[in-house]
Design a protein around this motif. Structure first.
Motif, PDB file in Angstrom:
ATOM      1  N   ALA A 190      20.599  25.174   7.746  1.00 34.58           N
ATOM      2  CA  ALA A 190      21.302  25.957   6.731  1.00 34.58           C
ATOM      3  C   ALA A 190      21.213  27.447   7.029  1.00 34.58           C
ATOM      4  O   ALA A 190      20.245  27.925   7.642  1.00 34.58           O
ATOM      5  CB  ALA A 190      20.735  25.678   5.338  1.00 34.58           C
ATOM      6  N   SER A 191      22.233  28.172   6.595  1.00 32.26           N
ATOM      7  CA  SER A 191      22.224  29.627   6.686  1.00 32.26           C
ATOM      8  C   SER A 191      21.348  30.185   5.577  1.00 32.26           C
ATOM      9  O   SER A 191      20.899  29.469   4.673  1.00 32.26           O
ATOM     10  CB  SER A 191      23.652  30.169   6.555  1.00 32.26           C
ATOM     11  OG  SER A 191      24.203  29.813   5.298  1.00 32.26           O
ATOM     12  N   ASP A 192      21.104  31.492   5.621  1.00 29.15           N
ATOM     13  CA  ASP A 192      20.176  32.088   4.649  1.00 29.15           C
ATOM     14  C   ASP A 192      20.739  32.107   3.240  1.00 29.15           C
ATOM     15  O   ASP A 192      20.017  32.414   2.293  1.00 29.15           O
ATOM     16  CB  ASP A 192      19.756  33.488   5.081  1.00 29.15           C
ATOM     17  CG  ASP A 192      20.910  34.480   5.106  1.00 29.15           C
ATOM     18  OD1 ASP A 192      22.066  34.049   5.240  1.00 29.15           O
ATOM     19  OD2 ASP A 192      20.651  35.689   5.004  1.00 29.15           O
ATOM     20  N   GLY A 193      22.020  31.758   3.085  1.00 28.82           N
ATOM     21  CA  GLY A 193      22.559  31.636   1.730  1.00 28.82           C
ATOM     22  C   GLY A 193      21.829  30.581   0.920  1.00 28.82           C
ATOM     23  O   GLY A 193      21.772  30.654  -0.303  1.00 28.82           O
ATOM     24  N   LEU A 194      21.237  29.584   1.609  1.00 27.51           N
ATOM     25  CA  LEU A 194      20.385  28.595   0.934  1.00 27.51           C
ATOM     26  C   LEU A 194      18.947  29.078   0.853  1.00 27.51           C
ATOM     27  O   LEU A 194      18.328  29.047  -0.211  1.00 27.51           O
ATOM     28  CB  LEU A 194      20.438  27.262   1.673  1.00 27.51           C
ATOM     29  CG  LEU A 194      19.513  26.167   1.102  1.00 27.51           C
ATOM     30  CD1 LEU A 194      20.023  25.687  -0.256  1.00 27.51           C
ATOM     31  CD2 LEU A 194      19.387  24.989   2.063  1.00 27.51           C
ATOM     32  N   TRP A 195      18.418  29.563   1.981  1.00 28.98           N
ATOM     33  CA  TRP A 195      16.981  29.853   2.042  1.00 28.98           C
ATOM     34  C   TRP A 195      16.571  31.090   1.246  1.00 28.98           C
ATOM     35  O   TRP A 195      15.390  31.256   0.937  1.00 28.98           O
ATOM     36  CB  TRP A 195      16.549  29.996   3.499  1.00 28.98           C
ATOM     37  CG  TRP A 195      16.931  28.814   4.331  1.00 28.98           C
ATOM     38  CD1 TRP A 195      17.742  28.795   5.414  1.00 28.98           C
ATOM     39  CD2 TRP A 195      16.519  27.447   4.131  1.00 28.98           C
ATOM     40  NE1 TRP A 195      17.880  27.520   5.915  1.00 28.98           N
ATOM     41  CE2 TRP A 195      17.135  26.670   5.141  1.00 28.98           C
ATOM     42  CE3 TRP A 195      15.694  26.814   3.199  1.00 28.98           C
ATOM     43  CZ2 TRP A 195      16.951  25.296   5.244  1.00 28.98           C
ATOM     44  CZ3 TRP A 195      15.514  25.439   3.303  1.00 28.98           C
ATOM     45  CH2 TRP A 195      16.137  24.706   4.310  1.00 28.98           C
ATOM     46  N   LYS A 196      17.518  31.940   0.883  1.00 28.54           N
ATOM     47  CA  LYS A 196      17.181  33.090   0.042  1.00 28.54           C
ATOM     48  C   LYS A 196      16.800  32.661  -1.369  1.00 28.54           C
ATOM     49  O   LYS A 196      16.122  33.404  -2.082  1.00 28.54           O
ATOM     50  CB  LYS A 196      18.360  34.056  -0.030  1.00 28.54           C
ATOM     51  CG  LYS A 196      18.534  34.929   1.216  1.00 28.54           C
ATOM     52  CD  LYS A 196      19.739  35.833   1.073  1.00 28.54           C
ATOM     53  CE  LYS A 196      19.902  36.728   2.295  1.00 28.54           C
ATOM     54  NZ  LYS A 196      21.125  37.576   2.200  1.00 28.54           N
ATOM     55  N   VAL A 197      17.250  31.464  -1.774  1.00 25.01           N
ATOM     56  CA  VAL A 197      17.013  31.040  -3.162  1.00 25.01           C
ATOM     57  C   VAL A 197      16.250  29.720  -3.259  1.00 25.01           C
ATOM     58  O   VAL A 197      16.017  29.225  -4.362  1.00 25.01           O
ATOM     59  CB  VAL A 197      18.351  30.916  -3.937  1.00 25.01           C
ATOM     60  CG1 VAL A 197      19.046  32.265  -4.047  1.00 25.01           C
ATOM     61  CG2 VAL A 197      19.281  29.896  -3.279  1.00 25.01           C
ATOM     62  N   MET A 198      15.847  29.141  -2.115  1.00 22.61           N
ATOM     63  CA  MET A 198      15.194  27.835  -2.146  1.00 22.61           C
ATOM     64  C   MET A 198      14.201  27.744  -0.992  1.00 22.61           C
ATOM     65  O   MET A 198      14.503  28.157   0.132  1.00 22.61           O
ATOM     66  CB  MET A 198      16.250  26.730  -2.012  1.00 22.61           C
ATOM     67  CG  MET A 198      15.741  25.319  -2.273  1.00 22.61           C
ATOM     68  SD  MET A 198      17.098  24.089  -2.152  1.00 22.61           S
ATOM     69  CE  MET A 198      18.253  24.689  -3.390  1.00 22.61           C
TER      70      MET A 198
END
Length: 271
Positions: free
Chosen positions: A220-228
């Motif tokens: 996943a791109s950081d669009g997921l990892w920034k919030v999870m």
């Protein structure tokens, strides 16, 4: 699924959020995958690009998966598959990244501030996993429900020494995120010609055996990892048998948590 997230695909479509997704399986059907991409809220076109497929090569089955998270409007693909892979996978993957970066810089004149992070996965005959990455897109492998990060987040603060040795600097201004020369929030990337003398484009490469404990892989791109965090993502994905639905649910949950970046997710389920 509703208990995991009150936001679903139909609600996203109703809110005019750009959404694309798909799925597939290995030739023998032992592995399945699904992906979901959602454009972020920034006022620019979708900058992510993905690869998700199985191919037969020299009597072997390869699962090829990748997410490229572009910035300043650029998206990239790795150069052609390296024959060296059959002899020395680690070196072949590293060389593919380096050659890709050189190809980007030599064929594009307007890349002064444009570039891309990348995370790639190669599944060899359903038994061996090779992960490589640049930047902050991430790969997480679940073994028996335990989240194992298979990539390295290349953040300017952790690679400050390398940046400063090359004459660059790391600054939290503007904003509160460490950036290379006050511009880029990752320390390794493709492209970015204006920062190239201070950036690295060599990937971190990891390997793992796909044994009976391995159940899912998430790219996943950081669009997921920034919030999870990693374990939260694994816990959500493992509860959903269909990896296509799992990828969509992860994206929906990221939106629920107000992720504003482009969100790209691939979920691979083993056996």
């Amino acid at each position: 699924m509703d208990k995991l997230c009150c936001c679903n695909a139909s609600e996203i479509a109703g809110n005019q959020i750009s959404w694309s997704s798909g799925k597939g399986k290995s030739h023998q059907g032992q592995m399945t995958f699904g992906y979901s991409l959602v454009k972020g809220k920034a006022n620019h076109p979708m900058e992510d690009y993905h690869v998700a497929k199985f191919e037969q090569m020299q009597e072997h089955e390869l699962g090829l998966f990748a997410i490229f998270d572009g910035h300043m409007g650029n998206e990239y693909r790795l150069v052609a598959f390296q024959e060296e892979f059959w002899v020395d996978p680690r070196n072949a993957i590293s060389n593919a990244y380096v050659k890709t970066d050189k190809a980007i810089l030599s064929t594009n004149s307007d890349l002064s501030r444009g570039g891309s992070t990348a995370v790639t996965a190669i599944i060899f005959n359903g038994r061996k996993l090779w992960i490589a990455n640049l930047g902050d897109s991430r790969a997480v492998l679940s073994k028996g429900g335990q989240a194992l990060q298979m990539s390295v987040d290349h953040e300017p603060s952790t690679e400050r020494g390398s940046i400063e040795d090359k004459g660059g600097f790391v600054s939290n201004l503007p904003g509160d995120v460490p950036r290379v020369n006050g511009q880029l929030a990752v320390s390794r990337a493709f492209g970015d010609k204006s920062l190239k003398s201070h950036l690295r484009s060599d990937p971190d490469v990891q390997e793992a055996n796909i044994d009976f404990n391995a159940d899912i892989l998430i790219l996943a791109s950081d669009g997921l990892w920034k919030v999870m965090n990693n374990q939260e993502a694994v816990d959500i994905a493992r509860k959903i048998k269909d990896p296509h639905k799992a990828a969509k649910q992860l994206a929906a949950e990221a939106l629920k948590r107000e992720s504003k970046d482009d969100i790209s997710i691939i979920v691979v389920r083993f056996r």
